[in-house]
Every structure is written in C-alpha cells, then in structure tokens.
Design a protein around this motif. Structure first.
Motif, mmCIF file in Angstrom:
data_model
loop_
_atom_site.group_PDB
_atom_site.id
_atom_site.type_symbol
_atom_site.label_atom_id
_atom_site.label_comp_id
_atom_site.label_asym_id
_atom_site.label_seq_id
_atom_site.Cartn_x
_atom_site.Cartn_y
_atom_site.Cartn_z
ATOM 1 N N LEU A 42 36.357 47.385 164.440
ATOM 2 C CA LEU A 42 35.207 48.120 163.905
ATOM 3 C C LEU A 42 33.975 47.887 164.769
ATOM 4 O O LEU A 42 33.235 48.828 165.083
ATOM 5 C CB LEU A 42 34.937 47.693 162.462
ATOM 6 C CG LEU A 42 36.016 48.127 161.475
ATOM 7 C CD1 LEU A 42 35.944 47.306 160.196
ATOM 8 C CD2 LEU A 42 35.894 49.609 161.163
ATOM 9 N N HIS A 43 33.771 46.640 165.180
ATOM 10 C CA HIS A 43 32.613 46.349 166.025
ATOM 11 C C HIS A 43 32.639 47.145 167.316
ATOM 12 O O HIS A 43 31.594 47.597 167.801
ATOM 13 C CB HIS A 43 32.535 44.849 166.342
ATOM 14 C CG HIS A 43 31.475 44.527 167.336
ATOM 15 N ND1 HIS A 43 31.755 44.215 168.645
ATOM 16 C CD2 HIS A 43 30.118 44.526 167.222
ATOM 17 C CE1 HIS A 43 30.607 44.011 169.286
ATOM 18 N NE2 HIS A 43 29.619 44.196 168.458
ATOM 19 N N GLN A 52 32.577 60.356 163.236
ATOM 20 C CA GLN A 52 33.679 60.284 164.189
ATOM 21 C C GLN A 52 34.416 58.953 164.155
ATOM 22 O O GLN A 52 35.539 58.845 164.645
ATOM 23 C CB GLN A 52 33.142 60.516 165.612
ATOM 24 C CG GLN A 52 32.433 61.845 165.777
ATOM 25 C CD GLN A 52 32.043 62.100 167.215
ATOM 26 O OE1 GLN A 52 32.890 62.130 168.101
ATOM 27 N NE2 GLN A 52 30.755 62.269 167.462
ATOM 28 N N LEU A 53 33.785 57.925 163.584
ATOM 29 C CA LEU A 53 34.320 56.566 163.678
ATOM 30 C C LEU A 53 35.698 56.436 163.038
ATOM 31 O O LEU A 53 36.594 55.798 163.608
ATOM 32 C CB LEU A 53 33.328 55.598 163.037
ATOM 33 C CG LEU A 53 33.638 54.112 163.149
ATOM 34 C CD1 LEU A 53 32.333 53.305 163.272
ATOM 35 C CD2 LEU A 53 34.429 53.593 161.938
ATOM 36 N N LEU A 54 35.906 56.994 161.873
ATOM 37 C CA LEU A 54 37.175 56.799 161.178
ATOM 38 C C LEU A 54 38.330 57.487 161.905
ATOM 39 O O LEU A 54 39.445 56.958 161.950
ATOM 40 C CB LEU A 54 37.078 57.292 159.737
ATOM 41 C CG LEU A 54 36.107 56.505 158.853
ATOM 42 C CD1 LEU A 54 36.074 57.098 157.452
ATOM 43 C CD2 LEU A 54 36.473 55.036 158.799
ATOM 44 N N THR A 55 38.076 58.650 162.480
ATOM 45 C CA THR A 55 39.113 59.321 163.264
ATOM 46 C C THR A 55 39.472 58.494 164.487
ATOM 47 O O THR A 55 40.654 58.347 164.839
ATOM 48 C CB THR A 55 38.646 60.719 163.686
ATOM 49 O OG1 THR A 55 38.385 61.505 162.521
ATOM 50 C CG2 THR A 55 39.707 61.418 164.528
ATOM 51 N N GLU A 56 38.472 57.921 165.136
ATOM 52 C CA GLU A 56 38.725 57.073 166.291
ATOM 53 C C GLU A 56 39.483 55.809 165.877
ATOM 54 O O GLU A 56 40.344 55.318 166.609
ATOM 55 C CB GLU A 56 37.395 56.681 166.951
ATOM 56 C CG GLU A 56 37.514 55.893 168.229
ATOM 57 C CD GLU A 56 38.016 56.720 169.405
ATOM 58 O OE1 GLU A 56 38.475 56.113 170.385
ATOM 59 O OE2 GLU A 56 37.943 57.967 169.346
ATOM 60 N N ASP A 61 44.321 61.431 159.925
ATOM 61 C CA ASP A 61 44.810 61.226 158.562
ATOM 62 C C ASP A 61 43.893 60.290 157.780
ATOM 63 O O ASP A 61 43.615 60.534 156.597
ATOM 64 C CB ASP A 61 46.230 60.654 158.594
ATOM 65 C CG ASP A 61 46.778 60.429 157.193
ATOM 66 O OD1 ASP A 61 46.946 61.423 156.466
ATOM 67 O OD2 ASP A 61 47.018 59.261 156.840
ATOM 68 N N LEU A 62 43.397 59.235 158.434
ATOM 69 C CA LEU A 62 42.470 58.325 157.764
ATOM 70 C C LEU A 62 41.198 59.060 157.371
ATOM 71 O O LEU A 62 40.706 58.918 156.247
ATOM 72 C CB LEU A 62 42.148 57.147 158.674
ATOM 73 C CG LEU A 62 41.175 56.104 158.093
ATOM 74 C CD1 LEU A 62 41.806 55.382 156.909
ATOM 75 C CD2 LEU A 62 40.747 55.107 159.170
ATOM 76 N N GLU A 139 24.619 67.723 163.683
ATOM 77 C CA GLU A 139 25.956 67.931 163.146
ATOM 78 C C GLU A 139 26.964 67.032 163.846
ATOM 79 O O GLU A 139 27.919 66.550 163.228
ATOM 80 C CB GLU A 139 26.372 69.402 163.296
ATOM 81 C CG GLU A 139 25.565 70.365 162.436
ATOM 82 C CD GLU A 139 26.073 71.787 162.530
ATOM 83 O OE1 GLU A 139 27.142 71.991 163.152
ATOM 84 O OE2 GLU A 139 25.410 72.685 161.997
ATOM 85 N N ASN A 140 26.766 66.817 165.147
ATOM 86 C CA ASN A 140 27.698 66.006 165.926
ATOM 87 C C ASN A 140 26.961 64.778 166.456
ATOM 88 O O ASN A 140 25.958 64.904 167.156
ATOM 89 C CB ASN A 140 28.265 66.816 167.100
ATOM 90 C CG ASN A 140 29.036 68.030 166.633
ATOM 91 O OD1 ASN A 140 29.932 67.916 165.801
ATOM 92 N ND2 ASN A 140 28.688 69.186 167.150
ATOM 93 N N SER A 141 27.467 63.605 166.118
ATOM 94 C CA SER A 141 26.796 62.369 166.500
ATOM 95 C C SER A 141 27.375 61.815 167.798
ATOM 96 O O SER A 141 28.282 62.387 168.394
ATOM 97 C CB SER A 141 26.924 61.339 165.370
ATOM 98 O OG SER A 141 28.291 61.081 165.102
ATOM 99 N N LYS A 142 26.832 60.686 168.244
ATOM 100 C CA LYS A 142 27.286 60.061 169.484
ATOM 101 C C LYS A 142 28.784 59.750 169.413
ATOM 102 O O LYS A 142 29.269 59.358 168.352
ATOM 103 C CB LYS A 142 26.500 58.766 169.728
ATOM 104 C CG LYS A 142 25.040 59.004 170.074
ATOM 105 C CD LYS A 142 24.279 57.726 170.318
ATOM 106 C CE LYS A 142 24.057 56.934 169.071
ATOM 107 N NZ LYS A 142 23.148 55.780 169.239
ATOM 108 N N PRO A 143 29.509 59.956 170.535
ATOM 109 C CA PRO A 143 29.008 60.130 171.906
ATOM 110 C C PRO A 143 28.663 61.561 172.318
ATOM 111 O O PRO A 143 28.417 61.798 173.494
ATOM 112 C CB PRO A 143 30.176 59.609 172.741
ATOM 113 C CG PRO A 143 31.385 59.938 171.934
ATOM 114 C CD PRO A 143 30.972 59.738 170.504
ATOM 115 N N ALA A 144 28.651 62.511 171.382
ATOM 116 C CA ALA A 144 28.146 63.846 171.717
ATOM 117 C C ALA A 144 26.666 63.739 172.106
ATOM 118 O O ALA A 144 25.966 62.826 171.660
ATOM 119 C CB ALA A 144 28.307 64.786 170.522
#
Length: 221
Positions: A42-43, A52-56, A61-62, A139-144
C-alpha cells in the motif's frame, strides 16, 4: 525559467508528513471489507489517486467489488489520523521562499476537500499560495497529468506556461512528465533515489527546508 514560472506543489507527503498514515488508513479500510494486503504494498502506491489505487493493488475485480466502500472508509480512517499529520521540516518556509523569488504558487492535491482545508491551516498557507486543488477538481488522478493541468487553470495560465512540479513519489514524477513539467522531489515519499531519477526527477532533497535553501540550483532559480 523566468519570474513568471509557476510552482505546482503536491501537499500530501511533500509538505505534510502523511504518507505512512495514508498507507495505514488504506490497510484498515480494506480490512473493514475483508481484504488484507501488506502495508508495504500500500505504501508503494501512496501518491497515486484513490480512484486508481485499488485497481493497481488487486486488479479490476477488487475495484469492482469494494472500490467505493473502501474509499469512503479510507476517508474516515484519515479523519481519525489527521491530527498526527504535521508539516515536514521547512514546508511553510519553502512556500515563502518560492513566492519571494516572484513565482506563482499553486498546491495540487487530489485529496478530499475537508482534508485539504485542514492541511492548508496546518501550513498557514492560505495567504501565501495563489490557489489549490482537491479531488473535486479532476476526474483522473495521478499519475495522469490532469491534476497539474487543472492547477495551471486555477491561475488562468496556459498549459505551456513555464512551470515546475514539486512532489515526493514516482507517481508525482510520472504525472509531471505527462504534463511536460520538470519534477523536483523530496525524499519523504520513501522511494529510492534510483527509482525517482529513473522516473525523471531532475533533483532530490531530503526535506522541503533543504529545497528552500537550494532553490538557486533548481529550475526555480
């Protein structure tokens, strides 16, 4: 670069020492829905937008199963930890030093508005900066690159205006690269120097205060 250069600064992890609390907040939020991931993983994702974090982390599915619930709970967990989040050494001094050199200054955060408001108060920054962003602005956060582009719009500046990004993670550097901004990085994100340089960071400093003292050696000279 000239006096009209715009400095775009990340808040979480760059000016406020908050990355490890955010990692713990995500850990607790995921556990609340029966999902457990190592905190080190997570860190490594802190600095990436929550959308985007959970998909990464666990794939589409998560995100599909628990995304909205986890983000809501993560915000509550941050609420519980936010008093522990304090400005990094020299954070406010960096803001003042940038302004004293004649640059415009905007804080670019994809954090929730209530958290950004608290951080502004912790930094006593409202009368220093020229503007700031929150998650409501993109709408789109980093790294966008969207957040950095919106930050320029906050100052009614064109997208090709001379600008530099200051952050703390590889996600900040990647976002800056996509926005065609040079990126200066402080090490508080916990990433290795080699990772940050490989991502494209033009300079690295231990703290915001160290950067404030060395501005003459940076694109904000």
């Amino acid at each position: 670069m000239t006096e009209s250069t715009i400095a775009v600064l990340d808040i979480d992890g760059t000016l406020i020492d908050s990355n490890y609390q955010h990692a713990l907040a995500w850990f607790r939020a995921l556990r609340s829905v029966g999902e457990t991931y190592p905190i080190w993983r997570l860190h490594r994702l802190i600095g990436m937008g929550g959308d985007q974090l959970l998909t990464e982390l666990g794939g589409p599915d998560l995100e599909r199963r628990v995304g909205d619930r986890v983000r809501e709970e993560q915000g509550k967990q941050v609420d519980a930890l936010i008093e522990e989040m304090v400005p990094l050494p020299g954070a406010r001094e960096l803001l003042i030093a940038i302004k004293q050199r004649g640059h415009r200054l905007v804080l670019a955060s994809s954090g929730q508005q209530r958290h950004v408001e608290i951080f502004l108060d912790k930094l006593a920054a409202r009368d220093i900066v020229d503007g700031w962003t929150t998650s409501d602005d993109v709408e789109n956060s980093k790294p966008a690159p969207d957040l950095l582009q919106v930050a320029l719009k906050k100052l009614s500046a064109p997208q090709d205006a001379p600008s530099v990004m200051i952050g703390d993670s590889v996600w900040d550097v990647e976002s800056a690269k996509r926005a065609e901004m040079p990126a200066i990085v402080v090490r508080s994100g916990g990433f290795g120097d080699d990772e940050l340089r490989d991502a494209g960071a033009v300079a690295l400093y231990d703290t915001p205060g160290d950067l404030a003292e060395a501005l003459g050696d940076t694109p904000l000279a």
